[in-house]
Enzyme design. Sequence first.
Site, PDB file in Angstrom:
ATOM      1  N   THR A 199       0.821  -1.206   0.000  1.00 44.67           N
ATOM      2  CA  THR A 199       0.000   0.000   0.000  1.00 44.67           C
ATOM      3  C   THR A 199       0.859   1.262   0.000  1.00 44.67           C
ATOM      4  OG1 THR A 199      -0.101   0.211   2.411  1.00 44.67           O
ATOM      5  CG2 THR A 199      -1.729  -1.219   1.357  1.00 44.67           C
ATOM      6  N   THR A 252       1.508  -3.295   4.136  1.00 49.94           N
ATOM      7  CA  THR A 252       1.678  -1.849   4.174  1.00 49.94           C
ATOM      8  C   THR A 252       3.094  -1.463   3.745  1.00 49.94           C
ATOM      9  OG1 THR A 252       2.572  -1.640   6.424  1.00 49.94           O
ATOM     10  CG2 THR A 252       0.168  -1.778   6.197  1.00 49.94           C
ATOM     11  N   ASP A 253       3.245  -0.227   3.292  1.00 52.13           N
ATOM     12  CA  ASP A 253       4.584   0.349   3.261  1.00 52.13           C
ATOM     13  C   ASP A 253       5.001   0.547   4.720  1.00 52.13           C
ATOM     14  OD1 ASP A 253       6.929   1.451   2.310  1.00 52.13           O
ATOM     15  OD2 ASP A 253       5.955   2.938   1.039  1.00 52.13           O
ATOM     16  N   SER A 254       6.236   0.923   4.932  1.00 55.33           N
ATOM     17  CA  SER A 254       6.747   1.049   6.294  1.00 55.33           C
ATOM     18  C   SER A 254       5.863   1.965   7.138  1.00 55.33           C
ATOM     19  CB  SER A 254       8.170   1.611   6.276  1.00 55.33           C
ATOM     20  OG  SER A 254       8.575   1.942   7.594  1.00 55.33           O
ATOM     21  N   LEU A 255       5.474   1.480   8.296  1.00 56.62           N
ATOM     22  CA  LEU A 255       4.640   2.276   9.200  1.00 56.62           C
ATOM     23  C   LEU A 255       5.472   3.244  10.041  1.00 56.62           C
ATOM     24  CD1 LEU A 255       2.024  -0.405  10.304  1.00 56.62           C
ATOM     25  CD2 LEU A 255       1.828   1.333   8.511  1.00 56.62           C
TER      26      LEU A 255
END
Length: 553
Positions: free
Chosen positions: A246, A284-287
Site C-alpha cells: 500500500t 503496508t509500506d513502512s509504518l
Amino acid sequence: MTDVSQQPVISDLLAGMSLPDKLGQLIFHLVYGSAADQADDRNRALFGVDTPADVVAKYRLGGVIYFAWAGNTENPQQIGRLSNGLQAASEIGLIIGTDQETGRVARMGPPATQFPGAMALAAAHDLDLTREAYQITGRELAAVGVNADFAPVADVNVNQANPVIGVRSFGSEPDVVGEQVVAAIAGLQRDAGMIAAAKHFPGHGDTGTDSHHGLPTITHSMIDWESIDALPFREAVSAGVEMIMTGHLSFPALDPSGDPATLSRPILTGLLREYLGYTGVIITDSLRMQGVRELYDDGEVAVRAIEAGVDVLLEPADPERAVSALTDAVASGRLTEQRIDESVVRVLQLKQRRGILQPAPTVPAKITAEVGSQESHARAAEITARTLTLIRDDDQLFPLKRGSVCLLGADAVAIGRLAAALKDDGLEVSELVTGQRPDRDLINAARRLARAASQTVIVTSSGWRERWQRTLVRSVREIAPQVSMVAITEPYDAGLVTAGGTMLLSYSATPVALDAVADVLLGRRQPTGRLPVAVGENPDHPLFPFGAGIVPN
C-alpha cells in the site's frame, strides 16, 4: 474466511496458535545487526531485547525486512548466516524481504549484481531484458536466504517533480508500465521462485510530496485512476503477484475521508479486493513513515490498517503499542479474531506455496557461486548498455574526438570514473567537480577550463531541479566549443537541450551505468535506448515525447 479444512497443514497451524502467535504473523519488522545473536543497543531501545533473534522470538514475527543502514547486508555470506540465524529463532518460517528494486534502491550492494533501475530498464523497450534482470536479482537474493523482494514499483510517474518515485517507476505510459511490471514479476516469481510485491497501491506516481515525510494527496479523478494508476496493478493481479504494498497517500476521489490509502477500507477492500479481485497478501509500506502517522497514533494506525483490509503491518513504529492496540481491539470486539485469522491464513498459505514454512538453510558454496557471478555481471553490463538514450546530438559530438576534453559535473564519483576511462583511452582530460549547486567561483573556474579544451562534457544530476546547474550549463555553452551533456540521474534533464545541443541519458550513476556512458563517449558502442517517459511539465505538450531517442539505423 477462506476454508482451510482441506488444507490440513494450515488448519493445524492455525488451531495451535494463540492470539499473540497470530498477531506476530501479521508483523514484519526490521532488526538491527549483522548476526542473529549479535546484541545491538538499537534493538534494546525499540524492542526491549538485545539481538535480532530475540526480536523474532519476542514478537513471534511473521517476517523481517533487511536494510543496509541497519547492519543487515554487509556481504553475501554474512547475509546468508543472518538469514539462517533468524529462521532458527522462529517456530514458523519467516518471510525475509528487502527492497531490491534495482537501480538506486538496492539494499544488497556489490558484489551482488547491480542492474539499472526500472525507468532505465524500460528505456531498452525489451521485456525479456527486464525479466532477466529481475530473475538474476531474485536468484541472488534467494541464495542469501531472502525470499521476498519488495518490488516492482507499479506507479505510473506522470509527475516529473515527484520527489520519491521518479526513476524508480517504469515510466509515464500506463500500458508500458503494466507490461514491465508483469515482466518483473515473472522474473522474480516464476523464474527465481521469489515473492514479489507490486507497489504502491493505489498509485504514487503523481505527487509532489514524499510520503516518508508527509501525507501526499493525489488529485486524480476516478476516471484518471482507472486509466492511469490502476492499470499496472490490474496487470499485476492478473499475473499472480503474491503481495501488493500500500501507499501512504490520500486519494479523495477514491475515499473522501482523507485517510491514507493504507488505512482506507474503500480503497483496500472496496477497490483492491472486490473491484480488482485481488486475493493475495496486502502489506503496508513502512509504518515508520510520516505519511501514515499524521492523523493517528501508532496503535490506532495498526488497528485501522487491519480494519481496512491489510494483512501485514510492515515496521510498526512502536511495535509494543501496535500489538497492545490490536489485542485490545480483539478483546473489545472492534476486531474479531475471525478477521485476524483471515490475514493469518493468507500469510501461512503464501509461506506454504513458497516453501517457507520450513525453509532450507543457505549454503555458503551456493552463495559464492550465485551472487555476483562473472556471467551475471556481464549480463548486467549488456542490459545497462541497452538502456542509454541519446536524446539529441545536433552537431554529432559523440563519440568524442581525439584531443583535449574538459569534464565538468555535479557528481564526484561520476567525474572520477569517467575521467579515468577517458584517460585510459589516451585522451587528455581536465576535470572539475562542481557539485549540485555550483557557486559563481566554480562556474567561472568551469568556464576557464572549458575555454581551454577542444571539447567539453558536462555531467548533470537532476539539473532541471537546480538553478545553479542550469546556470553552469548556460555559462559554459556560451563560451566553449563542442559542449555535450550526460544526465546521470533523471531523464528530465533533457529539457536543458530543448533548443538544441547534445545529451546522453543514463538514468543512474551506478558504476556499470558510468562504464556504459564511457563506452558511448569513446565510440565503442552506440546508444539504442528510447525515452520511457514524456519529458516536460505539461504532459499534453511534452518537450520530448515518450519513445524519443536517436538510435542507429
